[in-house]
Design an enzyme around this catalytic site. Structure first.
Site, PDB file in Angstrom:
ATOM      1  CG  HIS A 170      -2.158  -0.813   1.040  1.00 52.05           C
ATOM      2  ND1 HIS A 170      -2.179  -1.962   0.314  1.00 52.05           N
ATOM      3  CD2 HIS A 170      -3.430  -0.634   1.512  1.00 52.05           C
ATOM      4  CE1 HIS A 170      -3.407  -2.482   0.338  1.00 52.05           C
ATOM      5  NE2 HIS A 170      -4.187  -1.672   1.055  1.00 52.05           N
TER       6      HIS A 170
ATOM      7  CG  HIS B 268       2.636  -3.013   6.467  1.00 53.11           C
ATOM      8  ND1 HIS B 268       3.106  -4.225   6.029  1.00 53.11           N
ATOM      9  CD2 HIS B 268       1.602  -2.670   5.646  1.00 53.11           C
ATOM     10  CE1 HIS B 268       2.399  -4.605   4.972  1.00 53.11           C
ATOM     11  NE2 HIS B 268       1.482  -3.690   4.730  1.00 53.11           N
TER      12      HIS B 268
END
Length: 365
Positions: free
Chosen positions: A266, A326
């Protein structure tokens, strides 16, 4: 008794000597201008010499990553609509991020530049327009004007104390906006007969093709799985369903993709897409006259604002990724690869190439 020298005599004495071998620039400059030229400007810093004004926006991404990660670290990552991966913005837009980026870019290119080319081919050559100032286009007329002015000034010097300069003095030139070396950024407010180049769409499509190829190699295919999936597997990652070496296929089969360094796809995609659209929209960021040029073209305005709106969404989702998803190292590596193509192309290489070159900054839209 000697008489004091008259005001007229003092002016004649102070005047630079006439010489047919001198150019009009020197023979019409005052002594004060010749002997008190402004000091040379200090050389720009390496970063200022490298980047165009709009390209300093790239600093937004590391700042967003740092602030978003800090906010999540201190407890701001509490459950919310955006912490759910199945939110509509993630599922509908980010999951198909490069598709939306390409679609909006194609529309922008066709409506803003394609329509301008069609209109340009069906109208006579304009007498003036918005664009970059090109002194070489009217050099001959300037030389003629300089000669005429020099003759008039010499004939009337005994009856007037005003001398007309045919070209800008050093002080006046110092005030002129300076274009950056190695770019085609025009001086603000200049007017000439600039038009849309016939190959503007071809160059833009080549730039889009190269950006698409980079996205494809990173995330989709790199002689097998994409580069990110290869890094994941090489660092010990695997799929809980045997035989799947791609994150996409693993999850489609209901498997769990875990164990390795999962570089943030992303973060990569959103940064890469934002910077690409930012560069292709740069004429509207660097040249205020570009907005005036599309003032009466509603479709062109909508296309421009569609690009701006999509980039706004990409930035917001990048911020949400920074807060909720993340580890920091995975986000930093994703950001690095997201900015890598931009730096190697728009920030450096394209400025030295005639093709595909930078997006044109000197056009009438």
């Amino acid at each position: 008794m000697e008489q004091a020298p008259s005001h007229h005599m003092r002016l004649e004495r102070d005047r630079a000597p006439e010489s047919p071998s001198l150019s009009p620039i020197i023979s019409h400059a005052t002594l004060d201008e010749l002997t008190h030229a402004p000091p040379a400007r200090p050389p720009p810093t390496p970063l200022a010499a490298l980047l165009l004004p709009h390209q300093f926006l790239s600093v937004v991404f590391p700042v967003t990553l740092a602030l978003g990660s800090l906010f999540g670290f201190i407890g701001g990552d509490r459950p919310s609509y955006f912490s759910n991966k199945r939110n509509i913005f993630n599922m509908l837009f980010v999951k198909n991020g490069w598709g939306w980026t390409s679609l909006v870019f194609w529309i922008y290119l066709a409506v803003v530049f394609g329509q301008a080319l069609l209109n340009q081919n069906h109208r006579p050559e304009p007498s003036s327009g918005v664009g970059v100032h090109r002194p070489e286009q009217d050099q001959a007329s300037q030389d003629i004007h300089a000669t005429a002015t020099a003759t008039d000034a010499s004939a009337s010097s005994s009856s007037t104390t005003t001398r007309t300069r045919t070209r800008s003095s050093p002080r006046e030139q110092d005030k002129e906006p300076q274009s950056l070396v190695g770019t085609n950024l025009p001086a603000s407010g200049t007017v000439s007969n600039a038009r849309v180049a016939s190959d503007v769409i071809v160059k833009a499509l080549v730039r889009w093709g190269l950006a698409t190829l980079y996205w494809w190699l990173i995330s989709q295919w790199f002689f097998g799985p994409g580069l990110f999936d290869r890094v994941f597997v090489l660092t010990g990652g695997s799929c809980s369903v045997d035989g799947h070496w791609s994150q996409h296929h693993c999850r489609r089969q209901g498997g769990l993709w875990s164990g390795g360094v999962d570089i943030s796809g992303h973060m990569f995609l959103l940064t890469h897409a934002f910077l690409f659209l930012m560069e292709e929209l740069s004429v509207f960021m660097n040249v205020p006259e570009a907005w005036t040029a599309i003032r009466d073209r509603a479709s062109a305005r909508y296309a421009v604002w569609a690009v701006v709106a999509l980039n706004g969404l990409w930035w917001w989702m990048l911020l949400m990724t920074s807060v909720y998803y993340h580890h920091l190292a995975e986000k930093m590596t994703g950001l690095f690869f997201g900015m890598l193509f931009w730096f190697c192309s728009y920030a450096t290489t394209y400025k030295t190439l005639a093709f595909p070159s930078m997006p044109d900054q000197a056009v009438v839209l």
